[in-house]
Design an enzyme around this catalytic site. Sequence first.
Site, PDB file in Angstrom:
ATOM      1  N   ARG A 162      -9.483   7.059   5.839  1.00 50.26           N
ATOM      2  CA  ARG A 162      -9.810   5.993   6.780  1.00 50.26           C
ATOM      3  C   ARG A 162      -8.549   5.243   7.210  1.00 50.26           C
ATOM      4  O   ARG A 162      -7.658   4.994   6.405  1.00 50.26           O
ATOM      5  CB  ARG A 162     -10.800   5.013   6.133  1.00 50.26           C
ATOM      6  CG  ARG A 162     -11.189   3.849   7.057  1.00 50.26           C
ATOM      7  CD  ARG A 162     -12.419   3.132   6.551  1.00 50.26           C
ATOM      8  NE  ARG A 162     -12.173   2.317   5.374  1.00 50.26           N
ATOM      9  CZ  ARG A 162     -11.691   1.081   5.404  1.00 50.26           C
ATOM     10  NH1 ARG A 162     -11.330   0.513   6.557  1.00 50.26           N
ATOM     11  NH2 ARG A 162     -11.540   0.389   4.282  1.00 50.26           N
ATOM     12  N   HIS A 163      -8.500   4.875   8.490  1.00 48.40           N
ATOM     13  CA  HIS A 163      -7.399   4.065   8.987  1.00 48.40           C
ATOM     14  C   HIS A 163      -7.568   2.638   8.480  1.00 48.40           C
ATOM     15  O   HIS A 163      -8.682   2.109   8.458  1.00 48.40           O
ATOM     16  CB  HIS A 163      -7.376   4.073  10.520  1.00 48.40           C
ATOM     17  CG  HIS A 163      -6.099   3.567  11.094  1.00 48.40           C
ATOM     18  ND1 HIS A 163      -5.780   2.225  11.135  1.00 48.40           N
ATOM     19  CD2 HIS A 163      -5.039   4.216  11.639  1.00 48.40           C
ATOM     20  CE1 HIS A 163      -4.592   2.061  11.691  1.00 48.40           C
ATOM     21  NE2 HIS A 163      -4.120   3.257  12.011  1.00 48.40           N
ATOM     22  N   PRO A 164      -6.477   1.979   8.082  1.00 49.01           N
ATOM     23  CA  PRO A 164      -6.608   0.641   7.516  1.00 49.01           C
ATOM     24  C   PRO A 164      -6.911  -0.447   8.534  1.00 49.01           C
ATOM     25  O   PRO A 164      -7.390  -1.517   8.164  1.00 49.01           O
ATOM     26  CB  PRO A 164      -5.245   0.405   6.865  1.00 49.01           C
ATOM     27  CG  PRO A 164      -4.307   1.266   7.633  1.00 49.01           C
ATOM     28  CD  PRO A 164      -5.098   2.483   7.996  1.00 49.01           C
TER      29      PRO A 164
END
Length: 384
Positions: free
Chosen positions: A229-231
């Site tokens: 997941r992208h932060p």
Amino acid sequence: MSVTGPLSGVVIADLSRILAGPYCTLLLAEMGARVIKIETPGTGDDSRHYGPFVNGKSAYFVSVNRGKESIALDLKKPEDKATFEALLGKVDVLVENFRPGTMEKLGFGWERLKTLYPRLIYAAASGFGHSGPYSQHPAYDMVVQGLGGIMSINGHPGQPPARVGVSVGDLGAGLYTAVAINAALYHRAMTGEARKVDIGMLDCQISLLENAVVRYNTTGKVPGPLGARHPSITPFEPYQTLDGLLIIAGGNDSLFVKIAAALGLEALPGDPRFTTNDLRSQNAEALKVVLESVLRTRTMDHWVAVLEAAGVPCGPINTIDRALQHPQVAARNMLVTVDDPVTGPIKVAGNPLKIEGFPDPTTRAAAPELDGDRAKILAELGLV
């Protein structure tokens, strides 16, 4: 086989070995530079002994040294030192990735060379650069991946830190060294001055941390692993479909509207938990549940077709074989053949640096045999 490119006519003396330096000089060679490897007599570049092997020759070595030349010199011997000095008088750039101080011990430190060869650009890639308290420490790729923090944010929550699956410590340093060499060549062309390039692998890892640096420095929270997941952007991760994981990348509000509409969830953008990217990121798990409740009903191929038609960036998580078989890889000539007389044809990664007006052939010259170009190089230097 010669390569034509924007660096045609530039000659590189390459003392580097294994990956960081050789990857740098590979990129320069792909842009047309002539690269002459100076290797240790008898053993050569360490990577000549790394597998896999084909007919006794390292395919690893071939992949990052194709199209270069080789001469074996022992820089502790007067005759070979004289040959090296003659070579330095002819080349544009010297590349090395020894521990700082090694070249000085051999008599070829920058302070001496810049006086003897005022047009010679000196490029050094080392673990920690040529200054600072760690400059004398040895380093390998995984060491700087750990020290630089990248391993701490790679992997899944609750699991041990994971090494990035490619040697990003070496490759990052090689890329930055190649960029800096091109800048130094431009500076020399404009001013006549040659400069030293000093690249530290750890510096490059810090640079490659991207938004992890600013997230920590603005929030005080230490970033950790988030899996895939992208932060800071949501939805921006793999989601489960009926038969596999599908990456959906919704980088802005308009894309989120398109995603919701494509999945038949037109009301979703109005949900107060998901109206902005920041809110979606705060509620990423809740949004994932909603999206997967729909995505799990049909196959990945079905949703790829639907989302692509809606203009949404998406795609599968390919294994290496599937990635290399992607039609875009073929269309961009990103798999080329090395015509090596020892190994036979080997497919390796092509040149990602596409520059209009310069050819991008489907084949590359062989990686050199150790000391295989001695006669030609000595003749050019007038030493035979």
